[in-house]
Design a protein around this motif. Structure first.
Motif, mmCIF file in Angstrom:
data_model
loop_
_atom_site.group_PDB
_atom_site.id
_atom_site.type_symbol
_atom_site.label_atom_id
_atom_site.label_comp_id
_atom_site.label_asym_id
_atom_site.label_seq_id
_atom_site.Cartn_x
_atom_site.Cartn_y
_atom_site.Cartn_z
ATOM 1 N N ARG A 290 24.660 86.968 22.982
ATOM 2 C CA ARG A 290 23.221 86.722 23.026
ATOM 3 C C ARG A 290 22.510 87.070 21.720
ATOM 4 O O ARG A 290 21.427 86.580 21.462
ATOM 5 C CB ARG A 290 22.597 87.533 24.173
ATOM 6 C CG ARG A 290 23.013 87.043 25.562
ATOM 7 C CD ARG A 290 22.532 87.979 26.637
ATOM 8 N NE ARG A 290 23.221 89.258 26.602
ATOM 9 C CZ ARG A 290 23.131 90.173 27.556
ATOM 10 N NH1 ARG A 290 22.372 89.955 28.605
ATOM 11 N NH2 ARG A 290 23.790 91.315 27.467
ATOM 12 N N LEU A 291 23.077 87.934 20.891
ATOM 13 C CA LEU A 291 22.400 88.390 19.682
ATOM 14 C C LEU A 291 22.697 87.477 18.497
ATOM 15 O O LEU A 291 23.816 86.991 18.330
ATOM 16 C CB LEU A 291 22.830 89.816 19.341
ATOM 17 C CG LEU A 291 22.464 90.896 20.361
ATOM 18 C CD1 LEU A 291 23.024 92.237 19.927
ATOM 19 C CD2 LEU A 291 20.956 90.986 20.536
ATOM 20 N N VAL A 297 22.306 92.598 11.937
ATOM 21 C CA VAL A 297 21.979 93.297 10.692
ATOM 22 C C VAL A 297 20.990 94.420 10.964
ATOM 23 O O VAL A 297 21.130 95.542 10.445
ATOM 24 C CB VAL A 297 21.405 92.301 9.665
ATOM 25 C CG1 VAL A 297 20.888 93.044 8.433
ATOM 26 C CG2 VAL A 297 22.469 91.291 9.254
ATOM 27 N N ALA A 298 19.985 94.146 11.795
ATOM 28 C CA ALA A 298 18.932 95.133 12.049
ATOM 29 C C ALA A 298 19.377 96.246 12.990
ATOM 30 O O ALA A 298 18.933 97.393 12.864
ATOM 31 C CB ALA A 298 17.698 94.435 12.619
ATOM 32 N N ASN A 383 31.310 83.587 5.770
ATOM 33 C CA ASN A 383 32.242 84.603 5.285
ATOM 34 C C ASN A 383 31.502 85.744 4.605
ATOM 35 O O ASN A 383 31.905 86.914 4.686
ATOM 36 C CB ASN A 383 33.244 83.980 4.312
ATOM 37 C CG ASN A 383 34.357 83.236 5.026
ATOM 38 O OD1 ASN A 383 34.685 83.543 6.163
ATOM 39 N ND2 ASN A 383 34.924 82.241 4.362
ATOM 40 N N MET A 384 30.401 85.427 3.938
ATOM 41 C CA MET A 384 29.618 86.447 3.237
ATOM 42 C C MET A 384 29.009 87.435 4.227
ATOM 43 O O MET A 384 29.145 88.659 4.075
ATOM 44 C CB MET A 384 28.522 85.762 2.424
ATOM 45 C CG MET A 384 27.872 86.652 1.394
ATOM 46 S SD MET A 384 28.950 86.942 -0.017
ATOM 47 C CE MET A 384 27.762 87.635 -1.160
ATOM 48 N N ILE A 385 28.339 86.932 5.249
ATOM 49 C CA ILE A 385 27.684 87.833 6.206
ATOM 50 C C ILE A 385 28.717 88.591 7.014
ATOM 51 O O ILE A 385 28.514 89.772 7.358
ATOM 52 C CB ILE A 385 26.727 87.050 7.133
ATOM 53 C CG1 ILE A 385 25.858 88.009 7.940
ATOM 54 C CG2 ILE A 385 27.484 86.117 8.056
ATOM 55 C CD1 ILE A 385 24.981 88.886 7.123
ATOM 56 N N THR A 386 29.854 87.966 7.290
ATOM 57 C CA THR A 386 30.923 88.672 8.007
ATOM 58 C C THR A 386 31.434 89.848 7.192
ATOM 59 O O THR A 386 31.621 90.954 7.710
ATOM 60 C CB THR A 386 32.077 87.707 8.321
ATOM 61 O OG1 THR A 386 31.595 86.652 9.170
ATOM 62 C CG2 THR A 386 33.204 88.430 9.026
ATOM 63 N N ALA A 387 31.631 89.629 5.883
ATOM 64 C CA ALA A 387 32.121 90.707 5.013
ATOM 65 C C ALA A 387 31.130 91.863 4.971
ATOM 66 O O ALA A 387 31.517 93.038 5.053
ATOM 67 C CB ALA A 387 32.377 90.165 3.609
ATOM 68 N N PHE A 388 29.837 91.564 4.859
ATOM 69 C CA PHE A 388 28.839 92.628 4.776
ATOM 70 C C PHE A 388 28.729 93.392 6.099
ATOM 71 O O PHE A 388 28.609 94.627 6.107
ATOM 72 C CB PHE A 388 27.483 92.047 4.375
ATOM 73 C CG PHE A 388 27.265 92.005 2.892
ATOM 74 C CD1 PHE A 388 26.394 92.879 2.277
ATOM 75 C CD2 PHE A 388 27.968 91.099 2.098
ATOM 76 C CE1 PHE A 388 26.198 92.854 0.897
ATOM 77 C CE2 PHE A 388 27.782 91.059 0.727
ATOM 78 C CZ PHE A 388 26.898 91.939 0.118
ATOM 79 N N PHE A 440 15.449 92.058 7.358
ATOM 80 C CA PHE A 440 16.200 92.690 8.446
ATOM 81 C C PHE A 440 16.961 93.932 7.992
ATOM 82 O O PHE A 440 17.410 94.719 8.830
ATOM 83 C CB PHE A 440 17.200 91.679 9.041
ATOM 84 C CG PHE A 440 16.616 90.319 9.288
ATOM 85 C CD1 PHE A 440 15.773 90.100 10.358
ATOM 86 C CD2 PHE A 440 16.892 89.265 8.424
ATOM 87 C CE1 PHE A 440 15.228 88.843 10.579
ATOM 88 C CE2 PHE A 440 16.350 88.007 8.635
ATOM 89 C CZ PHE A 440 15.514 87.796 9.724
ATOM 90 N N ASP A 441 17.141 94.109 6.700
ATOM 91 C CA ASP A 441 17.955 95.207 6.185
ATOM 92 C C ASP A 441 17.321 96.570 6.457
ATOM 93 O O ASP A 441 16.129 96.765 6.191
ATOM 94 C CB ASP A 441 18.167 95.051 4.679
ATOM 95 C CG ASP A 441 19.539 94.518 4.340
ATOM 96 O OD1 ASP A 441 20.418 94.581 5.208
ATOM 97 O OD2 ASP A 441 19.725 94.044 3.197
ATOM 98 N N PRO A 442 18.097 97.527 6.950
ATOM 99 C CA PRO A 442 17.614 98.910 7.036
ATOM 100 C C PRO A 442 17.365 99.466 5.635
ATOM 101 O O PRO A 442 17.954 98.995 4.649
ATOM 102 C CB PRO A 442 18.764 99.644 7.742
ATOM 103 C CG PRO A 442 19.504 98.574 8.476
ATOM 104 C CD PRO A 442 19.402 97.362 7.607
#
Length: 732
Positions: A290-291, A297-298, A383-388, A440-442
């Motif tokens: 669902r997310l 990220v948040a 792939n970028m967001i998965t790695a982060f 969205f980044d802390p």
């Protein structure tokens, strides 16, 4: 003559009328009719022959066969009783006879069938079809009896074990089997006491229950996951039914506690077992996705191992035991590439893997390298967001399990040889990606990107400045939110003193309404597990609600979020939150459990406990989120020791006491030396403020409270290497 004849006719007519009238007046009542019907049924029951009825069920009558044959010749289709209908006529009579005799239906059925089998075996003429008919009759009679038994699963197991009625046949014959089999498996799991907790008189019963469960589950796994299943037909349908039953069992907490490879290996091949565990892992990682990625990220900070429910942690660990770490991470990568996932489950699984498996860190680093290489070669955002996300999840567990985020970011992008250093296009790709994450980044990640920015050639500095400006603006907004938290603390403090809402809060609700609604109330109405007895914060919120200062929709959303938080905690979350009471009590309990685990030598559980301890220390010393610079040098003030709060001193004393006790326990025979001390130190080093208090406490103990004839530095070295009680100079 005619007159006499007519009189006679009238006389006869009257006699007939009176006779008819008499019959009418004597017609039985409805009650008499029902009694007559019951009497007729009783008469039939008294002369009923179960053996004869069974013979009719097993062998269609010649008259029926003749009717069918004649119907074929005359091109008609008369209604002929099917074998299934004939079987259903036998069941009520079996039940009635069993009730009258006071025996189970199954017992009476077996006795009847044995008699029939004996009769068949004593016939002079050999009829090869008789045995087959009896076998079919067994299935037709016992199947409904099995389904109606309160212990359906146990009955099905025994019938399958003795080759009377296979579970595969039951699954193929009845569409409702899936429902009652799931219920039966869950009920059986619920009746089984945990391993080692059963009373002596319960051990035998538990062994029987475990045998039943192992037999049925092994058959389900073997039927559902054998690769030899055909693509179509009943076997394929039965296979899907078995898989569905096993999937439904994941909603049972007791089932997850009992699940292991030995439970399923009774009737399943190693390959089927491997496929089952891999499918279960995939099912869990993709359950209710669902997310969105932005939500992950948040919210990722709330998904560390310490905040993962005990139930999920147990399931992830059991699924991981069967495979190598490389295979698990490869499968995780495949799932992320091909399916929509539940990000909370994915990241919690990764944390569990890092905590319990020492080899997971280097394998994860290899996977991250491949993801980043692929991302910059094809400018692939997925792939970028998965790695982060995977990197940040590892960093959440602290330096004892994975390097810090600042260290990873500098290593990956801090020099000209970084993944983005090959071209301007790669640099633009990286900065565009980081800019998209800003909303969205802390804050701790934004600070890393500003303080340790990616390497950029001089001619492209303007591109970096655009990102830095955007990140700083976001940090300023977050700082306002932090200011709102401070306002909330001041308002609660004044409410404690006066019992009334302070004037600044009332003024803000009128003259600074946007700030009050969007900042102040947002900070105040942070979801949490509400205590049973109203605390200060609940009383303050209630006072605001009574004065209509909180919009109804915002208050309802807050209450619902708090209820969800409570439900998540009921699932087994085992970490302390800021509002959960005295964190020192929680820490003491966790340290006692650590001492027990050091003694027993349970390495995986010990790592998990250290992760929970690290989380609790983060609540007491909330400084890790802001640690984005280089590790600062701790200044030891030997002449003017800074005062620490009482809570921090108690925490440090408890840590030192536990360290000494664990050292004694691990040094006594049998020798159980392990890496627990190094792991504990790694956890402590992740909390700078704690280390500062700890160093000053050690100085005070060595310098002021212990008589020591050797220099302080040598005493510290001896303490760190000591293995006997005599060397523990600071253990008081």
């Amino acid at each position: 003559m005619s007159l006499n004849l007519s009189r006679d006719s009238v006389s006869q007519k009257r006699t007939l009328e009176s006779l008819l009238a008499g019959r009418v007046t004597k017609r039985p009542k409805v009650e008499d009719s029902q009694e007559l019907q019951q009497a007729a049924i009783q008469l039939l029951y008294q002369h009923q022959n179960l053996s004869g009825l069974l013979s009719e069920v097993l062998s269609p009558s010649p008259s029926a066969e003749t009717c069918v044959e004649n119907a074929k010749q005359e091109q008609t289709v008369p209604e002929v009783l099917s074998s299934a209908l004939a079987g259903s006529l036998l069941v009520p009579e079996l039940k009635r006879q069993a009730d009258r005799l006071g025996v189970p239906v199954v017992a009476l059925s077996v006795r009847l069938l044995l008699e029939r089998l004996k009769t068949t075996c004593h016939h002079d003429d050999d009829d090869d079809d008789d045995e087959a008919k009896v076998a079919k009759g067994v299935k037709r009679v016992l199947l409904p009896s099995c389904q109606r038994s309160p212990y359906k699963l146990e009955v099905a197991h025994h019938l399958n074990t003795h080759d009377i009625l296979s579970i595969k046949y039951i699954l193929e014959s009845d569409e409702e089997t899936r429902v009652w089999m799931v219920a039966g498996l869950k009920a059986l799991c619920g009746r089984m006491p945990p391993q080692g907790e059963a009373q002596p008189e319960e051990e035998e019963q538990r062994d029987v229950q475990h045998t039943v469960l192992s037999s049925v589950v092994g058959l389900l796994v073997g039927t559902g996951y054998e690769e030899t299943q055909g693509p179509v037909g009943p076997s394929r349908g039965t296979s899907l039914t078995c898989c569905s039953i096993l999937d439904d069992m994941l909603s049972s907490e007791r089932w997850i506690q009992l699940l292991d490879a030995s439970l399923c290996s009774a009737s399943a091949s190693p390959e089927a077992l491997r496929l089952f565990f891999m499918h279960t892992l995939t099912h869990t990682l993709t359950y209710k996705p669902r997310l969105k990625v932005s939500d992950a990220v948040a919210m990722q900070n709330e998904w560390s191992f310490a905040k993962t429910s005990r139930l999920h942690a147990v399931l992830f660990r059991k699924l991981a035991i069967v495979f190598r770490v490389e295979d698990l991470l490869h499968h995780l990568h495949q799932v992320l590439e091909t399916q929509e996932v539940n990000w909370q489950h994915v990241l919690s699984f990764l944390s569990t893997l890092l905590v319990f498996t020492p080899d997971a860190q280097p394998c994860l680093r290899d996977l991250l390298g491949r993801l980043l290489t692929s991302a910059f070669e094809g400018y692939d955002l997925e792939n970028m967001i998965t790695a982060f996300l995977l990197t940040r999840q590892g960093c959440l567990e602290g330096p004892g399990f994975f390097p810090s985020y600042s260290e990873w970011f500098k290593l990956s992008f801090g020099g000209p040889s970084g993944y983005h250093g090959s071209s301007k296009k790669s640099l633009v790709f990286l900065l565009k990606f980081l800019s998209d994450l800003v909303p969205f980044d802390p804050p701790q990640y934004l600070k890393v990107h500003i303080l340790h920015p990616p390497y950029v050639a001089v001619k492209h500095r303007s591109l970096l400045q655009e990102y830095v400006s955007l990140a700083k603006t976001r940090l300023a907004d977050l700082k306002h939110q932090c200011h709102a938290l401070q306002d909330v603390e001041k308002a609660l403090s004044l409410f404690t003193t006066t019992g009334r809402i302070s004037a600044p809060v009332m003024e803000a609700s009128i003259f600074r309404r946007p700030y009050f609604l969007n900042r102040f109330l947002t900070a105040l109405l942070t979801p949490r597990v509400l205590p049973l007895k109203a605390d200060l914060k609940m009383s303050f919120i209630d006072a605001l609600k009574k004065t209509d200062k909180i919009p109804a929709a915002q208050y309802s959303a807050y209450v619902e979020a708090c209820q969800r938080q409570r439900q998540e905690n009921k699932k087994g979350a085992s970490c302390v939150q800021k509002d959960d009471g005295d964190p020192l009590d929680v820490l003491n309990t966790q340290l006692k459990e650590l001492r027990r685990l050091v003694t027993t030598g349970e390495v995986g559980e010990m790592s998990a406990q250290l992760s929970r301890i690290s989380h609790t220390l983060g609540v007491i010393f909330p400084d890790r989120a802001s640690q984005v610079e280089e590790p600062r040098v701790i200044e030891l003030h030997v002449d003017d020791v800074p005062l620490a709060c009482e809570l921090h001193v108690k925490v440090v004393d408890e840590i030192l006491r536990t360290f000494c006790q664990c050292l004694l326990d691990s040094s006594s025979p049998p020798n159980k030396q392990s890496q627990w001390a190094a792991q504990l130190v790694d956890v402590l080093l992740g909390h700078t403020e704690l280390v500062c208090v700890l160093m000053h406490r050690l100085w005070d103990l060595f310098h002021n409270q212990v008589t020591c004839s050797i220099p302080l530095t040598e005493a510290l070295a001896a303490a760190l290497l000591c293995n006997t009680q005599d060397n523990m100079l600071f253990c008081v």
